[in-house]
Design a protein around this motif. Structure first.
Motif, short mmCIF file in Angstrom:
data_model
loop_
_atom_site.label_atom_id
_atom_site.label_comp_id
_atom_site.label_asym_id
_atom_site.label_seq_id
_atom_site.Cartn_x
_atom_site.Cartn_y
_atom_site.Cartn_z
N UNK A 130 49.97 43.03 49.48
CA UNK A 130 48.94 42.00 49.66
C UNK A 130 47.92 42.40 50.72
N UNK A 131 48.33 43.27 51.62
CA UNK A 131 47.41 43.67 52.69
C UNK A 131 46.52 44.84 52.26
N UNK A 132 47.10 45.84 51.62
CA UNK A 132 46.32 47.08 51.40
C UNK A 132 45.99 47.38 49.95
N UNK A 133 46.55 46.64 49.00
CA UNK A 133 46.22 46.94 47.60
C UNK A 133 44.84 46.39 47.24
N UNK A 134 44.09 47.17 46.48
CA UNK A 134 42.82 46.70 45.91
C UNK A 134 41.82 46.26 46.97
N UNK A 135 41.88 46.87 48.13
CA UNK A 135 40.88 46.56 49.15
C UNK A 135 39.50 46.91 48.61
N UNK A 136 38.58 45.97 48.70
CA UNK A 136 37.22 46.21 48.22
C UNK A 136 37.01 45.81 46.78
N UNK A 137 38.09 45.49 46.07
CA UNK A 137 37.91 45.01 44.68
C UNK A 137 38.48 43.60 44.52
N UNK A 138 39.66 43.35 45.07
CA UNK A 138 40.17 41.98 45.11
C UNK A 138 39.72 41.35 46.43
N UNK A 139 39.07 40.21 46.37
CA UNK A 139 38.49 39.62 47.59
C UNK A 139 39.09 38.24 47.86
N UNK A 140 39.92 38.16 48.88
CA UNK A 140 40.43 36.87 49.32
C UNK A 140 39.31 36.03 49.95
N UNK A 141 38.33 36.70 50.54
CA UNK A 141 37.23 35.98 51.20
C UNK A 141 36.42 35.17 50.20
N UNK A 142 36.56 35.50 48.91
CA UNK A 142 35.85 34.75 47.89
C UNK A 142 36.58 33.43 47.56
N UNK A 143 37.82 33.31 48.03
CA UNK A 143 38.65 32.17 47.64
C UNK A 143 38.67 31.07 48.70
N UNK A 144 37.73 31.12 49.62
CA UNK A 144 37.68 30.07 50.64
C UNK A 144 37.22 28.75 50.01
N UNK A 145 37.70 27.65 50.56
CA UNK A 145 37.28 26.33 50.08
C UNK A 145 36.94 25.47 51.28
N UNK A 146 36.22 24.37 51.05
CA UNK A 146 35.64 23.58 52.13
C UNK A 146 36.07 22.14 51.98
#
Lengths: 447, 447
Positions: free
Chosen positions: A249-265
Motif C-alpha cells: 500500500x505504501x510503495x506499489x503503483x506510486x505515481x499511478x494510483x493516487x490516494x490524494x485523489x480520494x479526499x472528501x470534504x
C-alpha cells in the motif's frame, strides 16, 4: 522489492516527483483539499482551544514569520503550523480520506503554508508538496488500517507527521537520503490517541503532526540522521504501532494510483461516521414537517464504528457533542443543522435537544457500509417512517461540489475575518496553482 | 482503588508532595542524579548531534531565556530543554533506573533547569520537582516493563514525557485537575523507537520528552484540557503502548516506596547492558598484562538483552559502536577504556580494535542477571582465563561513589568549559538543595 526498502523507496519517490507528473484530476483534488482546509482553519480560528494553545505557547515562539490564520498573531513557522493545524481540525469539519478516516490536509497544509511564508514558493511547487504529503500519509495509513486505528491510535496524528515531513521536505529540497531521515525523525515522533476525542487534545494531534513533521524536515536538512528503515524495520513504525503491515500500500503503483485523489470534504462538523445519520435525519425533518415535535423514538441502524466512536449518551460540552450520534441526530431532526452551530456548548445543554436525544437508540446493523444508515422514526401516534441513506452527502459517491466548498468556506470565514477578506481568500485559494507566492495567501487571512 | 482512577491519583500525589515529605536518602539520590546529569550534559555539549539540532531548530527559538549547557547559545526554555536533553544522553553515559532501563534525568532535569532560569525557583523546590518527575516516569515504566520495551519503544522517551510534565507542572503550581490534563497531553505525545539506537534520534528522544513534557505543563496551566484517564483508559497510554499494565506500580505506596532512590550512574559511555562485559574485560586486561596482544578468542556469556540491544558486529561510527558488545569488549581489553573516548569514530575504525572485535563471540547465558557476565579468554598458546562478574560497577550493589561522580563530571566538563568553570559547576551541583536560585547553575555552565 524487499520489505527492507520501504522508507527509502517512498523517500525516493517523494523527492523525484515533478509537478508535471501529477495528473490533472489529482491536481484539481489538491486545490479542493487546500480551499476546504483554508476555510476550516479560518472557521476554527477563534475556538478557545486555539486561544489556550496560543496563550500557553506563544511565549516560546521564535520570530513572527508566519500567520495564524483568522487571527492577529504571527509566530515562527513551526508554531504557526501547530496553531493552524489545531484550528483547521477543532470543529471536526475538515476533510477525510475515507479508506482510513485520516484527515489529510491539517498536518500537511498547516506545515507548508507556514513554511511558504518564510521562504516563498510558487503555487505550483506548493500544490505538488501538498499532493505528495497527502499521498504519503494516506498510503502509510492504508498499510496499517484498520488494526492500527482499532488499537487506539488517532491515525491523523500518527500518519500526519509523515505527510508534513514529506511536504516540507520538498520545499526544503531534501535529497533522497535526507528525506529518508526525515521520515525516520517523523516516525519516532508519531503519536496521538483516540482516547483524546472530545477534548482539546484531538485537534492538537494534527497541529503537532504539522509542527513535528516540519521539524523533522528541517532537522534532516541539517543532516540530523535517523534510521533508514524507520517504517519497515522489525521494531520500526509499522510493527510497533500496528499488527497489520501491508507495505504494498505504501510503495506499489506510486505515481499511478493516487490516494490524494480520494479526499472528501465534510458537509457536517463532526466525525465522518455520523454523517449518514445527520444526512438522513435532515431528510426526515423535511418529510416530517411539524410532526417533528411529536417523535416518540428514533432507531438508527449503523456501522459499528458509529457506536464505538460517537456513542456518548450525555455530552456536556460542544466538543463532546461531536462524539454523540444521539445529539447529532436530535439536532438534525429539530434544526436540520450539522454545521458548527449544531455542536456548541449551548446546543449540548439545550433541554429540547436533550429530550429528543434521550429518545434516540442506535444499534449496529451488520454489513452496513460506513457511509450508510437505516433510520426509523416512530411518532407518538404510532406512525413509523423509515429512511435508508445509501451514501451520505460528502462521500465519494456524493461529493461536495466546488460551489458547496466555496459556500462552506464563506460561512466559516465571514464571521471571523469579514466578507471582504473571506471573498479574497476564497478567490486566492482556488487560484493556488497559478500564484507566484503561495505564502501570500496566509498573510491575506490575517484577522 | 479502581483502574479508572490512576492518572488522577498520580496527579494528586504529584501536586501534593512537599519537599519535607521526601526522605533524606531520596533527596541525596536526587542530588546525585542532578550532578551526574549536569556533567553528562556538559560532556555531550559539543557532539555533532547537538550542533545539527541547533543548526536546524535555533531559527525557530523564542527569546533567549535559557542556557544550552556547555555552549554559547541561549534559547527559549523549551528549545533549551530539547538541546540539554540531547547532550545529556548523546554519549550514553548518563543514568539508569535498572528495573526499566529508563534514563531518568535527561527528560526531567533538562526541562526544569531551563524553566528555572525564566522563573526562578529555590534549590529545594527544584530538587522536589526533580524527584517527583523521576518517580513518576519510573513508576509508569514499571507498570509496562518489559513488554512495552520489548515491543520496540524507547522507554526513556515514552515515559520521560510524563516525568517532565510532572516536574515542570510542579514549578508552574498546577492544581490536581491541571496536572491530570498535563499527564494526558504528555501521554498523547509519547513516542520514540529503539529502532533509532545508533542514530542521532536516540538522544533526540529524551530531549523531545523534556520539551514536550514541559509544553504539556504549560498547556495545562492555560487550561488546555485532555482526557482525565489518559494512562488507564481502555484506549489510553498503557493499553495502546503495552500488553502489560500493572497499575499498582504507579499508585501503590506513593511516598513510601521510592523508585527515585534506585537511580544508578554509568561508569561507561554506552548502554547499561554491556557494562558487565566492559567491567570484566577491563579486569582481565589487568590480569593479562602484555599477553593482551596474544588473544585468540573471547567468549562472553551474557543476558539476552546484550545481544538484542548491542549485537552490531561491524559498527561504522562512534554512535553505532555503543551498540556493539564486540567493540566494547575489544576496547576494554586493549585500552581499559569504557568512557566516551572508547566510542569515537576513530575507535570504531581502528584496525587493531576491529581485529580483536572480530574474535569476540557472545551468546546468551540462561538465567544470568543483567548486571552480570561470564568471560573466557583463550590465548594463542591455548591458555584459557575465565572471569565471572556478578555485579558490574555502577550497579546498585556497586554504585558510583560521590567522588566517582565528581571525577566523571570533571573529566567530561573540563574539555568543554575549562577547569575553573567545571569546578564551580561541580560545587554548585552538589550544593543544589541549599541554593536560592537553581537556574543560576545553568548560567554558570555557559561555554
Amino acid at each position: 522489492m524487499t520489505d527492507t526498502d520501504i522508507t527509502r523507496r517512498l523517500a525516493a519517490w517523494t523527492v523525484a516527483l515533478r509537478p508535471d507528473d501529477i495528473p490533472e484530476a489529482v491536481r484539481r483534488e489538491g486545490v479542493r483539499t487546500f480551499v476546504n482546509w483554508l476555510g476550516c482553519a479560518l472557521g476554527g480560528a477563534r475556538h478557545e482551544t486555539v486561544d489556550r494553545a496560543i496563550a500557553a505557547l506563544a511565549p516560546f515562539s521564535g520570530p513572527a514569520r508566519a500567520q495564524v490564520l483568522g487571527r492577529s498573531e504571527r509566530l515562527d513557522e513551526l508554531h504557526a503550523a501547530l496553531m493552524n493545524g489545531i484550528s483547521s481540525h477543532v470543529l471536526d469539519y475538515d476533510d477525510t480520506h475515507l479508506k482510513t478516516i485520516i484527515h489529510p490536509a491539517g498536518p500537511v497544509a498547516s506545515a507548508i503554508l507556514a513554511v511558504a511564508e518564510a521562504r516563498p514558493v510558487t503555487g505550483e511547487a506548493f500544490l505538488a508538496a501538498l499532493v505528495a504529503g497527502v499521498e504519503v500519509e494516506c498510503r502509510i495509513g492504508n498499510a496499517v488500517y484498520p488494526e492500527h486505528y482499532d488499537r487506539g491510535w488517532h491515525i491523523t496524528g500518527t500518519t500526519g507527521v509523515f505527510g508534513a515531513a514529506a511536504a516540507v521536505g520538498r520545499l526544503l529540497d531534501l535529497d533522497e537520503r535526507q528525506m529518508t531521515w526525515a521520515y525516520g525523525i517523523a516516525a519516532t515522533q508519531s503519536s496521538g490517541f483516540r482516547e483524546m476525542f472530545g477534548t482539546m487534545c484531538k485537534s492538537f494531534h494534527p497541529g503537532r503532526a504539522a509542527q513535528n513533521g516540519a521539524a523533522a524536515a528541517f532537522l534532516a536538512k541539517a543532516n540530523f540522521d535517523s534510521s533508514l528503515q524507520a517504517i519497515e524495520a522489525p521494531r520500526g513504525w509499522a510493527n510497533v504501532l500496528s499488527t497489520k503491515q501491508d507495505y504494498g500500500e505504501i510503495v506499489d503503483d506510486l505515481g499511478t494510483r493516487w490516494e490524494a485523489k480520494l479526499n472528501s470534504y465534510k458537509p457536517y462538523a463532526c466525525g465522518i461516521v455520523i454523517h449518514p445519520a445527520i444526512d438522513g435525519c435532515s431528510q426526515l425533518r423535511e418529510r416530517l414537517g411539524e410532526r417533528v415535535t411529536r417523535i416518540r423514538s428514533v432507531e438508527l441502524g449503523t456501522h459499528y464504528l458509529v457506536l464505538e466512536l460517537t456513542g456518548k449518551r450525555t455530552p456536556q460540552t460542544g466538543l463532546e457533542s461531536k462524539f454523540s450520534v444521539y445529539h447529532a441526530a436530535a439536532v438534525a431532526l429539530l434544526h436540520g443543522d450539522g454545521t458548527p452551530t449544531a455542536f456548541t456548548d449551548e446546543r449540548a445543554r439545550d433541554p429540547e435537544i436533550i429530550a429528543l436525544r434521550d429518545r434516540v437508540q442506535a444499534k449496529v446493523e451488520p454489513g452496513i457500509e460506513e457511509d450508510a444508515v437505516r433510520i426509523a422514526v416512530t411518532l407518538e401516534d404510532g406512525e413509523r417512517i423509515e429512511l435508508h441513506v445509501e451514501h451520505a452527502i460528502g462521500s465519494l459517491e456524493r461529493p461536495l461540489s466546488d460551489e458547496a466548498i466555496t459556500e462552506k468556506f464563506r460561512r466559516q470565514a465571514e464571521p471571523v475575518v469579514g466578507a471582504d477578506t473571506a471573498a479574497r481568500a476564497i478567490e486566492a485559494g482556488w487560484a493556488l496553482a497559478g500564484t507566484g507566492d503561495a505564502g501570500a495567501i496566509a498573510r491575506l487571512c490575517a484577522a
